[in-house]
Design an enzyme around this catalytic site. Structure first.
Site, mmCIF file in Angstrom:
data_model
loop_
_atom_site.group_PDB
_atom_site.id
_atom_site.type_symbol
_atom_site.label_atom_id
_atom_site.label_comp_id
_atom_site.label_asym_id
_atom_site.label_seq_id
_atom_site.Cartn_x
_atom_site.Cartn_y
_atom_site.Cartn_z
ATOM 1 N N ASP A 117 -29.890 8.690 25.588
ATOM 2 C CA ASP A 117 -28.965 7.582 25.424
ATOM 3 C C ASP A 117 -27.587 8.157 25.078
ATOM 4 O OD1 ASP A 117 -28.057 4.838 24.858
ATOM 5 O OD2 ASP A 117 -28.105 5.481 22.765
ATOM 6 N N ARG A 118 -26.525 7.403 25.361
ATOM 7 C CA ARG A 118 -25.182 7.930 25.096
ATOM 8 C C ARG A 118 -24.664 7.548 23.710
ATOM 9 N NH1 ARG A 118 -19.785 5.960 27.974
ATOM 10 N NH2 ARG A 118 -19.663 4.883 25.984
ATOM 11 N N ASP A 119 -24.310 6.266 23.516
ATOM 12 C CA ASP A 119 -23.670 5.843 22.265
ATOM 13 C C ASP A 119 -24.631 5.980 21.094
ATOM 14 O OD1 ASP A 119 -21.240 5.125 23.558
ATOM 15 O OD2 ASP A 119 -22.137 3.228 24.176
ATOM 16 N N THR A 154 -27.499 4.671 29.830
ATOM 17 C CA THR A 154 -26.629 3.987 28.875
ATOM 18 C C THR A 154 -26.356 2.543 29.273
ATOM 19 O OG1 THR A 154 -24.445 4.087 27.796
ATOM 20 C CG2 THR A 154 -24.583 4.994 30.027
ATOM 21 N N ASN A 155 -26.498 1.646 28.312
ATOM 22 C CA ASN A 155 -26.100 0.248 28.501
ATOM 23 C C ASN A 155 -24.586 0.175 28.343
ATOM 24 O OD1 ASN A 155 -28.772 -0.579 28.703
ATOM 25 N ND2 ASN A 155 -28.889 -1.333 26.608
ATOM 26 N N CYS A 158 -26.190 0.643 32.895
ATOM 27 C CA CYS A 158 -26.439 -0.772 33.156
ATOM 28 C C CYS A 158 -25.174 -1.526 32.749
ATOM 29 C CB CYS A 158 -27.627 -1.291 32.352
ATOM 30 S SG CYS A 158 -27.784 -3.101 32.470
ATOM 31 N N CYS A 208 -32.582 -3.429 34.317
ATOM 32 C CA CYS A 208 -32.096 -2.082 33.988
ATOM 33 C C CYS A 208 -31.597 -1.955 32.553
ATOM 34 C CB CYS A 208 -31.011 -1.642 34.974
ATOM 35 S SG CYS A 208 -29.565 -2.699 35.123
ATOM 36 N N ASP A 228 -31.160 6.338 19.815
ATOM 37 C CA ASP A 228 -30.880 5.969 18.426
ATOM 38 C C ASP A 228 -31.258 4.526 18.105
ATOM 39 O OD1 ASP A 228 -28.708 4.914 19.990
ATOM 40 O OD2 ASP A 228 -27.529 4.721 18.150
#
Length: 164
Positions: free
Chosen positions: A7-9, A51-52, A90, A100, A128
């Site tokens: 995941d990114r953030d 990543t959303n 997404c 997604c 996270d």
């Protein structure tokens, strides 16, 4: 191939509470992120970012802006020996019920279609949020590591590499 979804953030970069990371000036790598990504890449893992990014759907950020931000992130990671093999995002908002947006498994399942050598049951997810864990579970990803300021990507990488 050995694959890790990240995941990114909140994992790669510091999550901005109540806002979105939309410029390179807003982007701050999480402690241990660069080191951990480089360790995993050097160990032969395929790394996929999932990543959303509902800020796109809300009209707050453009797809070109997101691609530019990710290009700058990739350049920084490459300078330290790491990078993402593929980035999935997404753009949908929470209420759209797309397949997604995490906690749905769509991005992970799409990656498994795009890379026919991904074995989801032997893959790993680093995230996270509960939505990351649920997406991994829905895709039947074999292992999930919770990332935080106290358990960084570098910490997870060291655990993963010591258990090989």
């Amino acid at each position: 191939m050995k694959t890790i979804f990240i995941d990114r953030d909140g994992c790669v970069n510091v999550r901005l509470v109540g806002n979105w990371v939309m410029t390179w000036d807003d982007f701050e790598f999480m402690p241990g992120a660069i080191e951990g990504i480089a360790l995993l890449k050097k160990a032969g893992y395929r790394l996929i970012l999932v990543t959303n990014q509902r800020c796109i759907n809300l009209g707050k950020f453009s797809l070109d802006g997101l691609n530019n931000l990710h290009s700058q992130m990739q350049d920084e990671l490459k300078s330290e020996g790491g990078f993402f093999d593929k980035i999935y995002h997404c753009p949908h908002d929470r209420h759209e019920n797309c397949g997604c947006r995490k906690p749905q498994a769509g991005m992970l399942l799409q990656a498994a279609k795009d890379f026919d050598d991904i074995d989801l049951r032997n893959s790993i997810m680093l995230g996270d949020q509960e939505s990351d864990r649920l997406a991994a579970k829905a895709a039947e990803v074999g292992c999930f590591y919770q990332i935080s300021h106290n358990q960084t990507i570098a910490d997870a990488a060291k655990i993963i590499l010591s258990s090989k």
